[in-house]
Write a protein that holds these residues in place. Sequence first.
Motif, PDB file in Angstrom:
ATOM      1  N   VAL A  22     -40.939  27.484  11.029  1.00 16.34           N
ATOM      2  CA  VAL A  22     -39.395  27.246  10.912  1.00 16.34           C
ATOM      3  C   VAL A  22     -39.024  25.743  11.392  1.00 16.34           C
ATOM      4  O   VAL A  22     -39.560  25.344  12.592  1.00 16.34           O
ATOM      5  CB  VAL A  22     -38.623  28.301  11.786  1.00 16.34           C
ATOM      6  CG1 VAL A  22     -37.164  28.099  11.829  1.00 16.34           C
ATOM      7  CG2 VAL A  22     -38.867  29.747  11.135  1.00 16.34           C
ATOM      8  N   ALA A  46     -37.612  26.560   5.914  1.00 12.52           N
ATOM      9  CA  ALA A  46     -38.955  27.535   6.136  1.00 12.52           C
ATOM     10  C   ALA A  46     -39.651  27.642   4.787  1.00 12.52           C
ATOM     11  O   ALA A  46     -39.338  26.989   3.969  1.00 12.52           O
ATOM     12  CB  ALA A  46     -38.810  28.888   6.510  1.00 12.52           C
ATOM     13  N   ALA A  50     -39.137  33.049   1.916  1.00 12.16           N
ATOM     14  CA  ALA A  50     -39.415  33.358   3.324  1.00 12.16           C
ATOM     15  C   ALA A  50     -38.439  34.096   3.880  1.00 12.16           C
ATOM     16  O   ALA A  50     -37.160  33.842   3.523  1.00 12.16           O
ATOM     17  CB  ALA A  50     -40.185  32.591   4.269  1.00 12.16           C
ATOM     18  N   LYS A  51     -38.653  35.187   4.545  1.00 13.76           N
ATOM     19  CA  LYS A  51     -37.537  35.715   5.497  1.00 13.76           C
ATOM     20  C   LYS A  51     -37.617  35.415   6.903  1.00 13.76           C
ATOM     21  O   LYS A  51     -38.638  35.435   7.507  1.00 13.76           O
ATOM     22  CB  LYS A  51     -37.768  37.281   5.342  1.00 13.76           C
ATOM     23  CG  LYS A  51     -37.323  37.951   4.119  1.00 13.76           C
ATOM     24  CD  LYS A  51     -37.261  39.404   3.962  1.00 13.76           C
ATOM     25  CE  LYS A  51     -37.028  40.100   2.822  1.00 13.76           C
ATOM     26  NZ  LYS A  51     -36.823  41.622   2.851  1.00 13.76           N
ATOM     27  N   VAL A  52     -36.377  34.840   7.454  1.00 11.93           N
ATOM     28  CA  VAL A  52     -36.537  34.397   8.793  1.00 11.93           C
ATOM     29  C   VAL A  52     -35.581  35.313   9.704  1.00 11.93           C
ATOM     30  O   VAL A  52     -34.510  35.871   9.043  1.00 11.93           O
ATOM     31  CB  VAL A  52     -35.696  32.954   9.009  1.00 11.93           C
ATOM     32  CG1 VAL A  52     -35.958  32.664  10.434  1.00 11.93           C
ATOM     33  CG2 VAL A  52     -36.751  32.189   8.137  1.00 11.93           C
ATOM     34  N   SER A  64     -30.904  38.483   9.529  1.00 16.51           N
ATOM     35  CA  SER A  64     -32.110  37.963   8.549  1.00 16.51           C
ATOM     36  C   SER A  64     -31.527  37.134   7.761  1.00 16.51           C
ATOM     37  O   SER A  64     -30.250  36.977   7.025  1.00 16.51           O
ATOM     38  CB  SER A  64     -32.417  39.409   7.999  1.00 16.51           C
ATOM     39  OG  SER A  64     -33.440  39.172   6.873  1.00 16.51           O
ATOM     40  N   GLN A  66     -32.831  34.547   4.244  1.00 17.90           N
ATOM     41  CA  GLN A  66     -33.858  34.327   3.086  1.00 17.90           C
ATOM     42  C   GLN A  66     -33.728  33.013   2.457  1.00 17.90           C
ATOM     43  O   GLN A  66     -32.528  32.293   2.463  1.00 17.90           O
ATOM     44  CB  GLN A  66     -33.408  35.278   1.938  1.00 17.90           C
ATOM     45  CG  GLN A  66     -34.301  35.066   0.663  1.00 17.90           C
ATOM     46  CD  GLN A  66     -35.676  35.897   0.840  1.00 17.90           C
ATOM     47  OE1 GLN A  66     -35.598  37.062   1.380  1.00 17.90           O
ATOM     48  NE2 GLN A  66     -36.801  35.468   0.633  1.00 17.90           N
ATOM     49  N   THR A  67     -34.979  32.237   2.562  1.00 10.68           N
ATOM     50  CA  THR A  67     -34.804  30.944   2.308  1.00 10.68           C
ATOM     51  C   THR A  67     -34.602  30.840   0.524  1.00 10.68           C
ATOM     52  O   THR A  67     -35.167  31.705  -0.134  1.00 10.68           O
ATOM     53  CB  THR A  67     -36.332  30.016   2.438  1.00 10.68           C
ATOM     54  OG1 THR A  67     -37.318  31.038   1.661  1.00 10.68           O
ATOM     55  CG2 THR A  67     -36.409  29.937   3.900  1.00 10.68           C
ATOM     56  N   TRP A  73     -32.673  27.805   4.510  1.00 16.33           N
ATOM     57  CA  TRP A  73     -31.826  29.168   5.052  1.00 16.33           C
ATOM     58  C   TRP A  73     -30.664  28.953   6.115  1.00 16.33           C
ATOM     59  O   TRP A  73     -30.616  27.884   6.617  1.00 16.33           O
ATOM     60  CB  TRP A  73     -32.827  30.051   5.468  1.00 16.33           C
ATOM     61  CG  TRP A  73     -33.489  29.611   6.952  1.00 16.33           C
ATOM     62  CD1 TRP A  73     -34.862  29.003   6.811  1.00 16.33           C
ATOM     63  CD2 TRP A  73     -32.834  29.689   8.178  1.00 16.33           C
ATOM     64  NE1 TRP A  73     -34.917  28.421   8.334  1.00 16.33           N
ATOM     65  CE2 TRP A  73     -33.758  28.948   9.105  1.00 16.33           C
ATOM     66  CE3 TRP A  73     -31.620  30.289   8.889  1.00 16.33           C
ATOM     67  CZ2 TRP A  73     -33.516  28.575  10.477  1.00 16.33           C
ATOM     68  CZ3 TRP A  73     -31.465  30.020  10.030  1.00 16.33           C
ATOM     69  CH2 TRP A  73     -32.489  29.333  10.926  1.00 16.33           C
ATOM     70  N   ASP A  92     -40.504  33.832  11.389  1.00 12.54           N
ATOM     71  CA  ASP A  92     -40.945  34.051   9.889  1.00 12.54           C
ATOM     72  C   ASP A  92     -42.146  34.319   9.727  1.00 12.54           C
ATOM     73  O   ASP A  92     -42.993  34.127   8.757  1.00 12.54           O
ATOM     74  CB  ASP A  92     -40.533  32.696   8.958  1.00 12.54           C
ATOM     75  CG  ASP A  92     -41.445  31.439   9.374  1.00 12.54           C
ATOM     76  OD1 ASP A  92     -42.078  31.619  10.526  1.00 12.54           O
ATOM     77  OD2 ASP A  92     -41.661  30.769   8.524  1.00 12.54           O
TER      78      ASP A  92
END
Length: 466
Positions: A22, A46, A50-52, A64, A66-67, A73, A92
């Motif tokens: 990140v 990210a 990817a999910k952060v 949450s 999402q990039t 994001w 992430d």
Amino acid sequence: MKVIKIGISLIILVNAAVNAKVILPPVIDHNMVLQQKTNAALWGKASPAAKVKITTSWNGKSYSAQTGSDSLWRVSVSTPAAGGPFDITFDDGEKLILKNILVGEVWVCSGQSNMSMPVKGFKNQPVAGSDELLQQAENPNIRLMQIQRQYSVKPEFDGKVIPWTAANMQSVSEFSAVGYIYAKILQEKLKVPIGIIMTAWGGTKIEAWMSPGSISSLSFIKQPLIKEKTKISHNSPSVLYHAMVNPIAGYAIKGIIWYQGEANRSNYQQYDQLMQAMVKGWRKAWNIGEWPFYYVQIAPFKYDGTNNSAFLREAQLKASALIPNSGMVVSLDVGKEAFIHAPDKVTIGKRLSLWALANNYGMTQLAHASPVYKSIHIRGDIVEVDFDHAINGLSTFGKDLTGFEVAGMDKEFYPATAKITSKGVKVFNEKVKKPVAVRYAFKDWVIGSLYNTEGLPVSSFRTDTW
């Protein structure tokens, strides 16, 4: 409020931030201040798709994000009432934890050299009372951040900064005197953490601080399209916006204070519209409503004889009527004939703080607006001048009332004798039997002498359009 200190641990955390997947913009960092009781934007980069996961320690809530295809994001987090210190965790797959975060009030200070002038002063140009300010500087509940001087032809994600730092002798000595004094007063009066972000550059024109959209909205600006290979300077349109505003645009703030204008004396006719468009463009980029915009009218100074700065001051005064939720500080009494950087930054910081304390923090009894010329009434050879924002009347606080001029149909101005009355000011000159116009302090260099009874000076003004 308990505030933790970090030393060696901060170095470890900074290294962790560098190595983590990140990537955060510099404004989102350890030691930052988040605006209280709002939805504060957090953003970064990210890995693609990817999910952060973002977790805030003050409420244990997770968010949450999402990039996108650009790896960016963005999320908004709910902030509590002022307090701290807190943590924010970004995850992430690899965790990054920001420490020592406070929640309070956040302001941006921007403009040219009278805003960037640090508490320690410039070479051979002092800030009055700087030693006392530095002796009182230690305060973990004031956090300072600086965007360093840089420009770009395209919007930047990050840039060179001096990171968020608690106020101490070293950090304060290098920080904007006006910005720090403003933050110091707010912290003392509100008893909450104050964060202030400085983004300023001496000798810069307002056009460089404007977004491309705000530039293009003005038909009188005829600028060629700037491309990456175009030869530019720090005064080219939008280049400071791209590099010194865009990286913080959207960060939750309470408002902005601004001190600029000297570099635009040559195009004063357009300055009120430029200022209006700049603020509109900044507010659009922040997308959090019409935050307050408080600014300083340039101080008198003996310029080179061209482009009388009183016309620029007049344009700044006009801008206050064009820009919603704005207020102007008059500095007509603190200028110095030989110093464009007037040493008295304390008075400026105090007057800026009055606008915020009265308008934004419930201290409505505080006088904060300078008297403004309202109208004239001509009775024979005497002109009566009326003002707004002078409910209790006017005063010179023991000084001679100087700076007024009166003219007849020949448009020749003569120094006027002026007297304060119960309604305003009465002016006359025995050479002008049929007066038609009045001016006050309408020169490059002048010392203001007229105030409301609360001590706020009247701006220079003219009743003519010659």
